[in-house]
Design a protein around this motif. Structure first.
Motif, PDB file in Angstrom:
ATOM      1  N   ALA A 173       8.621   3.458   6.679  1.00 34.78           N
ATOM      2  CA  ALA A 173      10.008   3.186   6.525  1.00 34.78           C
ATOM      3  C   ALA A 173      10.456   2.274   5.496  1.00 34.78           C
ATOM      4  CB  ALA A 173      10.499   2.389   7.936  1.00 34.78           C
ATOM      5  N   CYS A 174       9.882   1.374   4.990  1.00 35.83           N
ATOM      6  CA  CYS A 174       9.831   0.604   3.887  1.00 35.83           C
ATOM      7  C   CYS A 174      10.017   1.465   2.690  1.00 35.83           C
ATOM      8  CB  CYS A 174       9.010  -0.712   3.694  1.00 35.83           C
ATOM      9  SG  CYS A 174       9.167  -1.674   2.523  1.00 35.83           S
ATOM     10  N   ALA A 175       8.945   2.334   2.400  1.00 32.45           N
ATOM     11  CA  ALA A 175       8.836   3.243   1.308  1.00 32.45           C
ATOM     12  C   ALA A 175      10.049   4.072   1.095  1.00 32.45           C
ATOM     13  CB  ALA A 175       7.556   3.856   1.284  1.00 32.45           C
ATOM     14  N   VAL A 217       0.787  -1.297   0.050  1.00 33.84           N
ATOM     15  CA  VAL A 217      -0.025  -0.186   0.006  1.00 33.84           C
ATOM     16  C   VAL A 217       1.001   1.101  -0.019  1.00 33.84           C
ATOM     17  CG1 VAL A 217      -1.541   1.485   1.539  1.00 33.84           C
ATOM     18  CG2 VAL A 217      -2.034  -0.998   1.049  1.00 33.84           C
ATOM     19  N   ALA A 218       2.047   1.215   0.912  1.00 39.12           N
ATOM     20  CA  ALA A 218       2.722   2.609   0.882  1.00 39.12           C
ATOM     21  C   ALA A 218       3.260   2.890  -0.489  1.00 39.12           C
ATOM     22  CB  ALA A 218       3.759   2.228   2.106  1.00 39.12           C
ATOM     23  N   GLY A 261       3.172   5.816  -6.034  1.00 39.22           N
ATOM     24  CA  GLY A 261       2.940   5.822  -7.797  1.00 39.22           C
ATOM     25  C   GLY A 261       3.697   4.626  -8.202  1.00 39.22           C
ATOM     26  N   VAL A 262       4.101   3.451  -7.275  1.00 40.39           N
ATOM     27  CA  VAL A 262       4.720   2.281  -7.849  1.00 40.39           C
ATOM     28  C   VAL A 262       3.766   1.420  -8.202  1.00 40.39           C
ATOM     29  CG1 VAL A 262       6.353   0.533  -7.157  1.00 40.39           C
ATOM     30  CG2 VAL A 262       6.705   2.646  -6.384  1.00 40.39           C
ATOM     31  N   GLN A 263       4.074   0.782  -9.364  1.00 41.85           N
ATOM     32  CA  GLN A 263       3.359  -0.506 -10.051  1.00 41.85           C
ATOM     33  C   GLN A 263       3.650  -1.594  -9.016  1.00 41.85           C
ATOM     34  OE1 GLN A 263       4.055  -0.579 -14.220  1.00 41.85           O
ATOM     35  NE2 GLN A 263       4.083   1.490 -14.307  1.00 41.85           N
TER      36      GLN A 263
END
Length: 260
Positions: free
Chosen positions: A232-234, A25-26, A31-33
């Motif tokens: 944090a992951c994003a 979700v993050a 805008g990531v596919q």
């Protein structure tokens, strides 16, 4: 902050619920596919709707597959042969004791929590290096730094993954490919529900009391929120994190007592 990864492609393993879903979700919000993965088709479809709702183009691809198998990993790579981002994740083995852990149990832990991540990395890193951009994030565990007896299966496999990735990270960084690990502790996901119900049965207490006792083991005196972890992951997947690699970031409400 614009992470400057809009339009990038990501594979997020074991993302039909919990931390994997939160990370998907993050990334979609940036805008990531996103390609998400799980073994249960119904649960994965519900996750797809959640991820798509966070995406500006409502795009999200699902792959029903078991990443501990060669066909499962191949299906993921076929669905997204040129990912810019790989988030490795898988459910950990159940708690136990030494007398419970025979040869098959140890091999099973490594087959779930070390080997799939490394084989997926083996598949995607050459392309990342050629394109001069890659972000790999492994969801491991706070137990890597703070081992607990009953979690020894998970600790052993995830620590081995950490060591291998540290070695690999030093080689691939020259091509702008980073490898980092996120170490969660008591993030409020279905895993914590499982642990709470286990504590209920063990101690003969209510579910609410089990959750209170678990939260009290955290310095912050609360469970972490999945979105806190996922943010944090994003960030680690973004352009601005290009000088961060081979690191272990703990998301544990301040519970780790060491310095490094």
């Amino acid at each position: 902050m614009d992470l400057r990864i809009s339009g990038r492609k990501a594979i997020v393993c074991a993302s039909s619920q919990g931390l994997g879903l939160a990370c998907a979700v993050a990334l979609a919000q940036e805008g990531v596919q996103v390609v998400i993965n799980g073994r249960n088709a119904e649960k994965l479809e519900a996750a797809r709707e959640t991820v798509a709702a966070a995406s500006s183009d409502r795009a999200c691809l699902t792959v029903v597959a078991d990443i501990t198998t060669d066909p499962g990993r191949a299906a993921l790579i076929e669905a997204c042969p040129d990912p810019d981002i790989l988030v490795n994740n898988n459910a950990g083995p159940p708690p136990g004791r030494l007398e419970n852990w025979d040869r098959e149990a140890w091999i099973g832990a490594f087959d779930a929590n070390m080997i799939p991540a490394l084989l997926l990395m083996r598949s995607v890193i050459p392309g990342m290096r050629a394109r001069k951009f890659g972000r790999i994030v492994n969801i491991t565990s706070a137990m890597v730094k703070s081992p607990l007896y009953m979690m020894a299966l998970s600790t052993a496999a995830r620590t081995a993954l950490t060591a291998a990735c540290k070695a690999i990270s030093r080689d691939v960084i020259e091509d702008n490919v980073t490898i980092n690990n996120l170490l969660p502790e008591r993030i409020d996901t279905p895993r914590q529900e499982f642990m709470a119900r286990r504590l209920m049965d063990e101690k003969g207490i209510t579910y609410d009391e089990a959750r209170r006792r678990m939260a009290d083991t955290i310095a912050a005196r609360r469970f972490g929120r999945p979105e806190e972890f996922a943010t944090a992951c994003a960030f680690l997947c973004g352009v601005h994190a290009g000088f961060i690699t081979g690191q272990n970031l703990q998301l544990d409400g301040g519970s780790y007592s060491g310095l490094i």
